[in-house]
Scaffold this active site. Structure first.
Site, PDB file in Angstrom:
ATOM      1  N   GLU A 154      35.848  36.767  32.389  1.00  0.00           N
ATOM      2  CA  GLU A 154      36.342  38.010  32.997  1.00  0.00           C
ATOM      3  C   GLU A 154      36.661  39.021  31.904  1.00  0.00           C
ATOM      4  O   GLU A 154      37.065  38.664  30.802  1.00  0.00           O
ATOM      5  CB  GLU A 154      37.575  37.723  33.866  1.00  0.00           C
ATOM      6  CG  GLU A 154      38.708  36.966  33.169  1.00  0.00           C
ATOM      7  CD  GLU A 154      39.654  37.868  32.395  1.00  0.00           C
ATOM      8  OE1 GLU A 154      39.600  39.098  32.607  1.00  0.00           O
ATOM      9  OE2 GLU A 154      40.413  37.341  31.568  1.00  0.00           O
ATOM     10  N   LEU A 156      38.832  41.975  32.546  1.00  0.00           N
ATOM     11  CA  LEU A 156      39.691  42.766  33.416  1.00  0.00           C
ATOM     12  C   LEU A 156      40.890  43.299  32.637  1.00  0.00           C
ATOM     13  O   LEU A 156      41.613  42.523  32.023  1.00  0.00           O
ATOM     14  CB  LEU A 156      40.189  41.921  34.597  1.00  0.00           C
ATOM     15  CG  LEU A 156      39.125  41.205  35.434  1.00  0.00           C
ATOM     16  CD1 LEU A 156      39.793  40.351  36.503  1.00  0.00           C
ATOM     17  CD2 LEU A 156      38.172  42.210  36.052  1.00  0.00           C
ATOM     18  N   LYS A 210      33.539  36.187  25.111  1.00  0.00           N
ATOM     19  CA  LYS A 210      34.865  36.571  25.596  1.00  0.00           C
ATOM     20  C   LYS A 210      35.881  36.641  24.452  1.00  0.00           C
ATOM     21  O   LYS A 210      36.622  37.622  24.311  1.00  0.00           O
ATOM     22  CB  LYS A 210      35.335  35.570  26.650  1.00  0.00           C
ATOM     23  CG  LYS A 210      36.792  35.682  27.055  1.00  0.00           C
ATOM     24  CD  LYS A 210      37.093  37.004  27.749  1.00  0.00           C
ATOM     25  CE  LYS A 210      38.534  37.035  28.233  1.00  0.00           C
ATOM     26  NZ  LYS A 210      38.878  38.298  28.887  1.00  0.00           N
ATOM     27  N   CYS A 266      46.269  38.078  27.111  1.00  0.00           N
ATOM     28  CA  CYS A 266      44.928  37.868  26.556  1.00  0.00           C
ATOM     29  C   CYS A 266      44.856  37.983  25.037  1.00  0.00           C
ATOM     30  O   CYS A 266      44.546  37.003  24.351  1.00  0.00           O
ATOM     31  CB  CYS A 266      43.949  38.861  27.199  1.00  0.00           C
ATOM     32  SG  CYS A 266      43.682  38.592  28.957  1.00  0.00           S
TER      33      CYS A 266
END
Length: 444
Positions: A154, A156, A210, A266
């Site tokens: 993801e 986001l 990522k 994150c």
């Protein structure tokens, strides 16, 4: 298409809600019964702009459901998304126990060919571990059921996650089989109508992408914070420097805003995990080590500025803090700079008044009880400044952009502003009769 999302945290809930918005039939699974019961009542566990209406509407329409039973959700399911937490361990590595536990559970319930998607942020090689756990469960069942494991990280941004999911700039899919890739292309077709946004690669490549993306952004932030600290010592205004380098198309303006450090769920976690991965591979990640060290130091900058201005002993002093979340648009306080600042002020004997438009309830949950004894949770941004010796901006919420300086002056004991995000024009602040301290802007 029928989907099962395991985990109803930030990533899982946004993923499930947005897929249901595009017509898929989605069941979100979580072992937390209270969370599932609340979701059925329309009570969300996170704050994210635009998410509540999508959840409520699709639950009402029956395209989005919630359950604690994976077996129930697995019936006729085409795709399973693993979206559980991967918290950092003591050594910085991503803790995969929840991911692998879910993999075993999926292996115990799948009935036909399925694609198992790692949506959680996981280190390189995790898909192999997931595959092994699923295969082990199938072997124990004596079931010859085919499956594929895919990496679909993801991207986001908290505060803009719904828009990021519905209108992505890219969709990364790591798939080692044509069959899985074809199914994933079909699933994401509604998100790529104006152009093909899908980038297919090997599973390990996607896993690495990522971590590399988040670490690159963290690097830009730490670099700019380092430049800001140097500017401050040389009498240079870092905001002019930022505009100057940002005008170079090779650099751009994104993620070069100086401040009091990055936080959230994150960047800190992913940089640590990539550092650990590198060291496990026998590689010294010199740059990433520096990125992490600079960010840790940067979170101490505001506290140091306050102490330099008011002295080591802050007994009898009160400070009004604007913003607690690690960034605007979210109530997330994980690794937030406000946590470091509050502790530093309290340790020096001060009292603090805090206000955040969204994160007040989360703050009461996360700030230790012994610290809360010296904290006043204000009703609004101005009451946080009542008899304050200084206003300290930590999170750049829109509500703080155009404050009433006359009202502030009438409430505060001393007219001092510490701008942790360089949100204000120093000249305007000084014209209003305030003393200004920014990041990389100590120009006298």
């Amino acid at each position: 298409m029928k989907l099962t999302i395991i985990g109803t945290g930030y990533v899982g809930l946004v993923t499930g809600a947005c897929f249901s918005e595009m017509g898929s039939h989605v069941t979100c699974v979580d072992i937390d019964k209270e969370k599932i019961d609340n979701l059925k009542k329309g009570i969300l566990p996170i704050y994210e702009p635009g998410l509540e209406s999508i959840v409520l509407n699709n639950y009402k329409e029956g395209t989005l459901n919630f359950t604690t039973s994976l077996a129930q959700a697995a019936k006729d399911c085409n795709v399973f998304f693993i979206a559980v937490g991967t918290p950092p361990g003591q050594d910085g590595s991503a803790d995969l126990q929840y991911v692998l536990q879910v993999a075993r559970q999926i292996g115990s319930v799948i009935e036909d060919y399925a694609v198992i998607v790692d949506k959680s942020t996981v280190p390189v090689g995790t898909a192999d571990k997931v595959r092994a756990q699923v295969s082990k469960e199938l072997e124990a069942r004596g079931a010859a059921i085919e499956f594929d494991v895919v990496s679909n990280p993801e991207f986001l941004k908290e505060g803009a996650a719904v828009n990021d999911f519905l209108k992505p700039d890219r969709i990364i899919v790591g798939a080692d089989s044509h069959r899985a890739a074809k199914l994933m292309r079909r699933l994401y077709a509604p998100f790529s109508r104006n152009r093909d946004k899908m980038l297919f690669m090997n599973v390990k490549d996607a896993e690495m992408t990522k971590y590399a993306a988040n670490s690159m952004l963290a690097t830009k932030i730490s670099f700019m914070n380092e430049i800001a600290n140097l500017c401050e010592r040389l009498g240079v205004d870092v905001e002019n420097v930022r505009k100057g380098i940002g005008s170079d198309s090779r650099i751009g303006y994104s993620f070069i805003y100086p401040g009091c450090g990055y936080g959230g769920s994150c960047f800190p976690k992913d940089v640590k995990a990539l550092v650990k991965t590198a060291k496990d591979a026998g590689f010294v990640p010199t740059l990433l080590d520096a990125v992490e060290e600079r960010n840790n130091l940067q979170k101490q900058v505001l506290g140091n500025k306050v102490i330099n201005r008011f002295g080591q002993d802050l007994t009898g002093r009160t400070f009004g803090i604007w913003g607690l979340a690690f960034k605007p648009g979210t109530d997330d306080m994980r690794e937030a700079s406000s946590r470091v600042l509050i502790k530093a002020l309290l340790d020096a004997g001060a009292r603090v008044n805090v206000y955040d438009p969204v994160a007040m309830d989360q703050a009461r949950k996360e700030i230790p009880a012994q610290e809360q004894e010296k904290i006043c949770f204000a009703q609004d941004q101005y009451s946080a400044l009542d008899t304050a010796d200084a206003c300290i901006l930590v999170t750049e919420w829109k509500a703080f952009r155009q404050p009433d300086f006359k009202k502030m002056a009438s409430l505060m004991k001393e007219r001092v502003i510490f701008d942790g995000r360089n949100q204000y024009d120093p000249d305007e602040i000084k014209e209003a009769g305030f003393e200004y301290h920014g990041i990389g802007r100590e120009l006298g």
